[in-house]
Write a protein that holds these residues in place. Structure first.
Motif, mmCIF file in Angstrom:
data_model
loop_
_atom_site.group_PDB
_atom_site.id
_atom_site.type_symbol
_atom_site.label_atom_id
_atom_site.label_comp_id
_atom_site.label_asym_id
_atom_site.label_seq_id
_atom_site.Cartn_x
_atom_site.Cartn_y
_atom_site.Cartn_z
ATOM 1 N N GLY A 213 48.551 62.244 72.304
ATOM 2 C CA GLY A 213 46.634 61.974 72.719
ATOM 3 C C GLY A 213 46.166 62.091 71.378
ATOM 4 N N LEU A 214 45.812 63.269 71.099
ATOM 5 C CA LEU A 214 45.084 63.301 69.877
ATOM 6 C C LEU A 214 45.885 62.953 68.402
ATOM 7 C CD1 LEU A 214 43.945 66.584 70.159
ATOM 8 C CD2 LEU A 214 42.595 65.183 70.357
ATOM 9 N N SER A 215 47.408 62.958 68.994
ATOM 10 C CA SER A 215 48.173 62.787 67.727
ATOM 11 C C SER A 215 47.945 60.998 67.243
ATOM 12 C CB SER A 215 49.834 63.075 67.644
ATOM 13 O OG SER A 215 49.610 61.610 68.848
ATOM 14 N N ALA A 216 47.534 60.322 68.752
ATOM 15 C CA ALA A 216 47.220 58.856 67.981
ATOM 16 C C ALA A 216 46.105 58.593 68.321
ATOM 17 C CB ALA A 216 47.791 58.053 69.934
ATOM 18 N N SER A 217 45.199 59.355 68.112
ATOM 19 C CA SER A 217 43.424 59.313 67.861
ATOM 20 C C SER A 217 42.496 59.659 67.337
ATOM 21 C CB SER A 217 42.861 59.204 69.700
ATOM 22 O OG SER A 217 42.422 60.791 70.109
ATOM 23 N N LEU A 218 43.377 60.437 66.620
ATOM 24 C CA LEU A 218 42.273 61.865 65.404
ATOM 25 C C LEU A 218 42.482 60.673 64.429
ATOM 26 C CD1 LEU A 218 40.811 63.961 65.974
ATOM 27 C CD2 LEU A 218 42.624 65.522 65.219
ATOM 28 N N PRO A 219 43.815 60.182 64.655
ATOM 29 C CA PRO A 219 44.086 60.013 62.158
ATOM 30 C C PRO A 219 42.721 58.378 62.554
ATOM 31 C CG PRO A 219 45.717 60.390 63.349
ATOM 32 C CD PRO A 219 45.177 60.734 64.475
ATOM 33 N N LEU A 220 42.510 58.452 63.087
ATOM 34 C CA LEU A 220 41.190 57.361 63.005
ATOM 35 C C LEU A 220 40.600 57.261 62.564
ATOM 36 C CD1 LEU A 220 42.218 55.120 66.555
ATOM 37 C CD2 LEU A 220 43.459 54.739 64.191
ATOM 38 N N ILE A 221 40.161 58.702 62.033
ATOM 39 C CA ILE A 221 38.813 59.214 61.329
ATOM 40 C C ILE A 221 38.569 58.885 59.610
ATOM 41 C CG2 ILE A 221 37.961 60.616 63.730
ATOM 42 C CD1 ILE A 221 39.533 62.897 61.759
ATOM 43 N N VAL A 222 39.706 58.385 60.145
ATOM 44 C CA VAL A 222 39.975 58.487 58.182
ATOM 45 C C VAL A 222 39.357 56.880 57.309
ATOM 46 C CG1 VAL A 222 42.301 60.345 57.972
ATOM 47 C CG2 VAL A 222 42.171 57.387 58.333
ATOM 48 N N THR A 223 39.369 56.313 58.642
ATOM 49 C CA THR A 223 38.862 55.279 58.312
ATOM 50 C C THR A 223 37.380 54.860 58.687
ATOM 51 O OG1 THR A 223 38.990 52.544 57.946
ATOM 52 C CG2 THR A 223 40.024 53.815 60.188
ATOM 53 N N LEU A 224 36.041 53.825 58.258
ATOM 54 C CA LEU A 224 35.157 53.216 59.114
ATOM 55 C C LEU A 224 35.459 52.240 59.451
ATOM 56 C CD1 LEU A 224 32.931 54.633 55.604
ATOM 57 C CD2 LEU A 224 33.146 55.800 58.124
ATOM 58 N N GLU A 225 36.082 51.811 59.771
ATOM 59 C CA GLU A 225 36.478 50.643 60.571
ATOM 60 C C GLU A 225 37.482 50.759 61.870
ATOM 61 O OE1 GLU A 225 39.071 46.223 59.937
ATOM 62 O OE2 GLU A 225 38.718 47.463 58.257
ATOM 63 N N GLN A 226 36.487 51.413 62.743
ATOM 64 C CA GLN A 226 36.437 51.551 63.932
ATOM 65 C C GLN A 226 36.011 51.221 65.171
ATOM 66 O OE1 GLN A 226 35.728 56.052 64.578
ATOM 67 N NE2 GLN A 226 35.961 56.122 62.029
ATOM 68 N N ARG A 227 37.511 50.855 66.017
ATOM 69 C CA ARG A 227 37.012 49.504 66.711
ATOM 70 C C ARG A 227 37.204 50.116 68.328
ATOM 71 N NH1 ARG A 227 35.621 44.962 64.031
ATOM 72 N NH2 ARG A 227 36.527 44.861 62.561
ATOM 73 N N GLY A 228 37.228 50.200 69.338
ATOM 74 C CA GLY A 228 37.722 50.435 70.904
ATOM 75 C C GLY A 228 38.909 50.342 71.222
ATOM 76 N N PHE A 229 39.297 49.049 70.417
ATOM 77 C CA PHE A 229 40.558 48.820 70.983
ATOM 78 C C PHE A 229 41.764 50.260 70.506
ATOM 79 C CE2 PHE A 229 39.706 45.108 68.487
ATOM 80 C CZ PHE A 229 40.745 45.486 67.302
ATOM 81 N N TYR A 230 41.347 50.854 69.306
ATOM 82 C CA TYR A 230 42.252 51.070 68.861
ATOM 83 C C TYR A 230 42.956 52.266 69.467
ATOM 84 C CZ TYR A 230 41.504 48.891 64.492
ATOM 85 O OH TYR A 230 40.943 48.026 63.231
ATOM 86 N N LEU A 231 41.548 52.874 70.357
ATOM 87 C CA LEU A 231 42.471 53.964 71.458
ATOM 88 C C LEU A 231 43.042 53.576 72.165
ATOM 89 C CD1 LEU A 231 38.475 55.118 71.558
ATOM 90 C CD2 LEU A 231 40.446 56.458 70.972
ATOM 91 N N ALA A 232 43.382 52.110 72.059
ATOM 92 C CA ALA A 232 44.420 51.690 74.006
ATOM 93 C C ALA A 232 45.816 52.877 73.517
ATOM 94 C CB ALA A 232 44.655 50.332 73.904
ATOM 95 N N THR A 233 46.391 52.934 72.560
ATOM 96 C CA THR A 233 47.077 53.337 72.371
ATOM 97 C C THR A 233 47.307 55.568 72.654
ATOM 98 O OG1 THR A 233 47.530 53.577 70.674
ATOM 99 C CG2 THR A 233 48.334 51.788 71.235
ATOM 100 N N SER A 234 46.503 55.937 73.250
ATOM 101 C CA SER A 234 46.156 56.847 73.452
ATOM 102 C C SER A 234 45.285 57.427 74.481
ATOM 103 C CB SER A 234 45.275 57.300 71.990
ATOM 104 O OG SER A 234 43.905 56.870 72.021
ATOM 105 N N LEU A 235 44.992 56.889 75.586
ATOM 106 C CA LEU A 235 44.553 56.231 76.061
ATOM 107 C C LEU A 235 45.516 57.185 77.632
ATOM 108 C CD1 LEU A 235 42.126 53.942 77.182
ATOM 109 C CD2 LEU A 235 41.629 56.358 76.241
ATOM 110 N N PRO A 236 46.456 56.312 77.650
ATOM 111 C CA PRO A 236 47.530 56.411 79.118
ATOM 112 C C PRO A 236 47.848 58.533 78.790
ATOM 113 C CG PRO A 236 48.779 54.541 77.870
ATOM 114 C CD PRO A 236 47.144 55.296 76.844
#
Length: 262
Positions: free
Chosen positions: A98-121
């Motif tokens: 799950g971290l591998s699918a969500s942690l890389p998102l910190i490299v951008t300031l364009e962050q939206r809630g649905f970006y986490l959808a693939t990591s939640l399961p």
């Protein structure tokens, strides 16, 4: 082996797609203008904190974590022991996945809630692995012949049927963008499919509008000062000068006005 099959399937699809010159340019432009720019120079930053999504992720997992912790605490107090190492290993594996699918998102300031959808399961699976040995004990104590379980079963079926009926009654109704969709449907039924409509930059950035036109009628919106299409679309609240040679079409539109080249 399964991962290899998944990779080769996706790789083959994109391989066939880029053999087409038009598709290749489309994917190339999307990759450079959308994906690369999101990380290098975000056009629409949504936060000033790179860890905003990680904070939101933790917040949304709190109810699940509390549930698992209470189950664990209850059985620890009862002296039932801790989860086996095997389950803890599984939990760690899915958590890192799950971290591998969500942690890389910190490299951008364009962050939206649905970006986490693939990591939640994967986080859900991680927490489930901790709760498995305890939940097995709980499930084994359920007697499906008792009135309580039968009542729960019938209530669940009744609720499911209610949801299906309610959802069926919503077919054809719109809850969002009603006025905009009214105009899209009316324009789409009036002009030919696959038409291209000239618009101003303010409208071309209305991505929902463009998606509605393409999805329902295969109509495209275009902004190019060097070309002139047969149709021109403008919002009623805009005071821009209408291009010469266009006349307003007599349509009962709510949000927009549609013009046709004379």
């Amino acid at each position: 082996a399964y991962s290899t099959i998944l990779f080769l399937t996706v790789f083959s699809i994109y391989g066939f797609l880029i053999l087409n010159e038009t598709t290749f340019h489309s994917l190339s432009n999307f990759f450079n203008n959308r994906i690369i720019r999101t990380f290098t120079n975000p056009s629409s930053p949504t936060t000033e904190n790179r860890f905003d999504l990680m904070i939101r992720l933790f917040t949304e997992l709190i109810p699940s974590m509390i549930g698992v912790f209470l189950i664990y605490l209850y059985y620890r107090i009862k002296g039932k022991g801790k989860p086996e190492k095997m389950y803890l290993n599984y939990a760690s594996f899915f958590f890192l996945l799950g971290l591998s699918a969500s942690l890389p998102l910190i490299v951008t300031l364009e962050q939206r809630g649905f970006y986490l959808a693939t990591s939640l399961p994967f986080y859900a699976l991680s927490l489930s692995c901790i709760a498995i040995p305890y939940m097995n004990k709980i499930i084994s104590t359920i007697d499906i012949s008792k009135k309580g379980f039968q009542f729960f079963k019938k209530t669940s079926i009744a609720l499911l049927c209610s949801v299906i009926i309610f959802s069926s009654l919503q077919i054809g109704k719109t809850k969002r963008d009603q006025d905009k969709l009214h105009d899209v449907y009316l324009i789409g039924k009036t002009i030919q499919k696959k038409a291209v409509i000239d618009v101003l930059p303010e409208i071309i950035h209305d991505y929902a509008l463009g998606a509605y036109f393409v999805r329902h009628f295969n109509i495209s919106l275009d902004f190019d000062p060097n070309t002139s299409q047969k149709y021109y679309l403008q919002r009623k609240d805009m005071n821009e000068v209408i291009p010469s040679g266009f006349v307003k079409m007599d349509l009962d539109l709510i949000v927009f006005d549609l013009y046709i080249k004379n």
